[in-house]
Design an enzyme around this catalytic site. Structure first.
Site, mmCIF file in Angstrom:
data_model
loop_
_atom_site.group_PDB
_atom_site.id
_atom_site.type_symbol
_atom_site.label_atom_id
_atom_site.label_comp_id
_atom_site.label_asym_id
_atom_site.label_seq_id
_atom_site.Cartn_x
_atom_site.Cartn_y
_atom_site.Cartn_z
ATOM 1 C CG ASP A 76 28.664 63.853 77.082
ATOM 2 O OD1 ASP A 76 29.148 64.978 76.903
ATOM 3 O OD2 ASP A 76 27.846 63.354 76.309
ATOM 4 C CG ASN B 147 23.589 56.136 68.396
ATOM 5 O OD1 ASN B 147 23.367 57.268 68.805
ATOM 6 N ND2 ASN B 147 24.459 55.329 68.978
ATOM 7 C CG HIS C 15 24.261 59.276 71.456
ATOM 8 N ND1 HIS C 15 25.475 58.762 71.059
ATOM 9 C CD2 HIS C 15 24.365 60.614 71.225
ATOM 10 C CE1 HIS C 15 26.254 59.734 70.631
ATOM 11 N NE2 HIS C 15 25.600 60.871 70.711
ATOM 12 C CD GLU D 199 26.392 55.615 72.432
ATOM 13 O OE1 GLU D 199 25.406 55.883 71.725
ATOM 14 O OE2 GLU D 199 27.558 55.929 72.107
HETATM 15 C C1 F6R Z 1 28.128 65.717 73.568
HETATM 16 C C2 F6R Z 1 26.879 64.944 73.616
HETATM 17 C C3 F6R Z 1 26.466 64.137 72.427
HETATM 18 C C4 F6R Z 1 26.343 65.007 71.173
HETATM 19 C C5 F6R Z 1 25.879 64.174 69.969
HETATM 20 C C6 F6R Z 1 25.788 64.993 68.702
HETATM 21 O O1 F6R Z 1 28.351 66.385 74.785
HETATM 22 O O2 F6R Z 1 26.226 64.940 74.608
HETATM 23 O O3 F6R Z 1 25.232 63.514 72.700
HETATM 24 O O4 F6R Z 1 25.430 66.028 71.413
HETATM 25 O O5 F6R Z 1 26.758 63.112 69.771
HETATM 26 O O6 F6R Z 1 27.061 65.432 68.336
HETATM 27 P P1 F6R Z 1 27.279 66.447 67.122
HETATM 28 O O7 F6R Z 1 26.718 67.761 67.555
HETATM 29 O O8 F6R Z 1 28.774 66.515 66.927
HETATM 30 O O9 F6R Z 1 26.558 65.878 65.952
#
Ligand code: F6R
Length: 238
Positions: free
Chosen positions: A67, A134, A136, A141
């Site tokens: 992403d 959440n 995701h 989302e």
């Molecule tokens: C980022 C991604 C997100 C993160 C998630 C957890 O490329 O795909 O889904 O993996 O938001 O983020 P952290 O590791 O910062 O808790």
């Protein structure tokens, strides 16, 4: 969906690096799906260490990132392109790296091009995922329905709050992103999700109740045949 519990974040990073190393050794031209965020930093540091020690080589390997914020200049310090350059790409020798373009004039065409490139590469061999508080995965989302193809998504309030820690007051935090869709993620041969910290314990507990919750995108991973969720004790609620 298999769960592996590691004592600490460092152990989790080493475990994940072993999976990457095995993947590279069994297929030098592996296609890796990569994630950003805080969680994979320990893994990336360990991969760099092994690369510098001559233990692994990425010269035939390719990568696709999950992403990118939209819109964002790829050179912006908080873009996911910049994150990957800083933590991994500038430090090892991938033959090619692909991050969705946060500046694409037509985001829908950019997503379609990305999906076509993943398909042309033969799909992802090993997909790394993090987990949002959440539930995701990538930037898919919680919603009532999910596009299969990669798409332009409005970020959820929880995600904006969680990621605001990376932006200074002068840096405008984007409220949308381009995200890989479920088809690309699900066509991966092996999915490895890394989860660390007590703030993820609640969502991890729900993911392992043996139920697919439609409002927890990560629980859809039960439908994939080869998923390893690697958690540290804190994320496991211990
Ligand atoms: C980022 C991604 C997100 C993160 C998630 C957890 O490329 O795909 O889904 O993996 O938001 O983020 P952290 O590791 O910062 O808790």
């Amino acid at each position: 969906m298999k769960k592996v519990v590691c004592d600490t974040y460092d152990d989790l990073s080493l475990f994940a690096a072993d999976i990457f190393t095995r993947q590279l050794k069994s297929k030098a031209d592996s296609v890796f799906g990569l994630a950003t965020g805080s969680t994979p930093i320990g893994l990336y540091d360990e991969l760099v260490r092994r690369y510098n020690a001559g233990e692994i080589d990425f010269s035939n390997a390719r990568s696709f990132n999950l992403d990118e914020y939209y819109p964002i200049d790829p050179g912006h310090p908080q873009s996911y392109r910049s994150f990957m350059e800083k933590h991994l790409f500038s430090r090892v020798n991938f033959s090619s790296t692909r991050v969705l373009d946060g500046e694409a004039s037509n985001p829908h065409a950019e997503c379609a091009a990305y999906d076509a490139e993943v398909e042309a590469a033969g799909g992802i061999d090993l997909q790394l995922l993090g987990l949002g508080v959440n539930g995701h995965i990538a930037f898919i989302e919680p919603d009532t329905s999910y596009p299969l193809a990669s798409y332009l998504v409005e970020l959820a309030g929880d995600t904006l709050k969680a990621n605001s820690r990376f932006f200074t007051e002068d840096e405008k935090q984007p409220t949308s992103a381009l995200s890989a869709g479920l088809s690309t993620i699900f066509s991966s041969k092996h999915i490895m999700m890394l989860v660390t910290g007590a703030n993820k314990a609640e969502v991890i507990k729900k993911m392992f109740e043996g139920v697919v919750y439609t409002d927890i995108p990560a629980s859809l991973l039960h439908l994939h045949p080869n998923v390893t969720v690697v958690v540290d004790k804190a994320a496991n609620g211990e």
